[in-house]
Design an enzyme around this catalytic site. Structure first.
Site, mmCIF file in Angstrom:
data_model
loop_
_atom_site.group_PDB
_atom_site.id
_atom_site.type_symbol
_atom_site.label_atom_id
_atom_site.label_comp_id
_atom_site.label_asym_id
_atom_site.label_seq_id
_atom_site.Cartn_x
_atom_site.Cartn_y
_atom_site.Cartn_z
ATOM 1 N N ASN A 238 0.475 -1.314 0.404
ATOM 2 C CA ASN A 238 0.168 0.025 0.842
ATOM 3 C C ASN A 238 0.599 1.243 0.082
ATOM 4 O OD1 ASN A 238 -2.543 -0.977 0.262
ATOM 5 N ND2 ASN A 238 -3.081 -1.681 2.255
ATOM 6 N N CYS B 246 -4.531 -6.838 -4.543
ATOM 7 C CA CYS B 246 -5.071 -6.190 -4.844
ATOM 8 C C CYS B 246 -5.594 -6.592 -6.457
ATOM 9 C CB CYS B 246 -4.232 -4.891 -4.610
ATOM 10 S SG CYS B 246 -4.187 -2.913 -6.111
ATOM 11 N N ASN C 276 -6.584 -4.645 -9.027
ATOM 12 C CA ASN C 276 -6.447 -4.198 -9.808
ATOM 13 C C ASN C 276 -4.767 -4.089 -10.260
ATOM 14 O OD1 ASN C 276 -9.096 -2.923 -10.848
ATOM 15 N ND2 ASN C 276 -9.224 -1.298 -9.222
ATOM 16 N N GLU D 30 -10.238 2.958 1.339
ATOM 17 C CA GLU D 30 -8.774 2.122 1.315
ATOM 18 C C GLU D 30 -7.749 1.555 1.732
ATOM 19 O OE1 GLU D 30 -6.914 0.180 -2.275
ATOM 20 O OE2 GLU D 30 -8.070 0.880 -3.346
ATOM 21 N N CYS E 202 -11.206 -0.062 -6.602
ATOM 22 C CA CYS E 202 -10.341 -0.815 -6.237
ATOM 23 C C CYS E 202 -11.330 -2.322 -6.152
ATOM 24 C CB CYS E 202 -11.329 -0.887 -4.892
ATOM 25 S SG CYS E 202 -10.610 -2.250 -3.742
#
Length: 278
Positions: free
Chosen positions: A83, A92, A94, A207, A217
């Site tokens: 992150n 994640c 995407n 997020e 997201c």
């Protein structure tokens, strides 16, 4: 001997801090990522401050997250995701789709990929228009409450229907729920949803790790699609999701409350390549 080793380690450390890092920038419906080819394992993976600096939009490159592509002994590659706060995080969606496009650019794959992420094995395909279909994990458990639904699609997601999605202060309202006693120290991603048609929903997501609203997201829209089906808001097994950064789709099979063959589908685009001194 100790002093010699200390000098060598200090030199290597200083050299590392002043090296030029080649990176690639990708985005999937506005969810943007720094991509690094780490097949030689040169990147200092435990340096949370470095990752946070690179993701910083004022002083670094700027991104919602940073992703390392690494070799894998069995599959095409391994995905390591951070992150923007610098901490390694859960899956994640995407980012996974963008990494598939990056792997194709590096000629690690052709049009199909098998890779390992923190939540396990993933299969994906990419077409000539850079539309990536990424298989997500199966989901066997969905918690349905009167005011929200909770499930894990590789990352934990709170789903909440709202009347007027445009008026929701996603950052403030999302943070309240994310840090509430409902989810404890681990927290959750928070998704606010409104229904458009039988098979179409609009989504805005707060997020965790970014600690703000993002334009899209992937695990979030996946969670929304499954949650809306489980709540009988749709009877379609292919759901369209409008996000702030574009459009995504999620397809799946459902049997006795369990979801399999879950695919997150949407564009993944190369933005630019660059170098930064670290």
């Amino acid at each position: 001997m100790f002093n010699i080793l200390l000098i060598i380690r200090t030199f290597v450390f200083e050299f590392t801090l002043n090296m030029k890092l080649t990176f690639y920038k990708y985005q999937g419906t506005g969810n943007d990522f720094i991509m690094i080819d780490n097949r030689t394992l040169f990147f200092p993976k435990n340096d949370t401050k470095l990752v946070a600096f690179l993701c910083n939009r004022k002083f670094g490159i700027g991104a919602d997250g940073l992703i390392l592509l690494e070799n894998h002994e069995k599959y095409d590659f391994k995905m390591v995701y951070y992150n923007s706060d610098g901490n390694e995080s859960s899956m994640c969606g995407n980012g996974g789709r963008s990494l598939v496009a990056f792997a194709k650019q590096l000629e690690v794959i052709n049009n199909e990929a098998e890779f390992e992420a923190i939540d396990g094995y993933h299969y994906a395909s990419i077409d000539e228009n850079n539309i990536v279909s990424l298989q997500m994990i199966d989901v066997d458990s969905i918690k349905i409450e009167p005011n929200y639904t909770f499930l894990n699609t590789g990352s934990p997601h709170h789903i909440q229907l709202v009347d007027d999605l445009k008026k929701v202060n996603v950052k403030d309202e999302g943070a309240k729920i994310r840090y509430s006693e409902l989810y404890g120290n681990a927290g959750s991603n928070i998704n606010f949803v409104s229904q458009v048609t039988n098979d179409t929903f609009s989504v805005r997501t707060y997020e965790r790790g970014v600690e703000d609203e993002t334009l899209s997201c992937g695990t979030g829209v996946t969670a929304v699609a499954l949650a809306m089906y489980a709540n009988h808001k749709t009877d379609s097994n292919k759901v369209k999701l409008n996000v702030e950064g574009g459009e995504l789709a999620v397809s799946f099979n459902e049997k006795n409350g369990s979801f399999s063959d879950v695919f997150l589908i949407g564009p993944a685009k190369f933005v630019f390549r660059g170098e930064i001194e670290i």
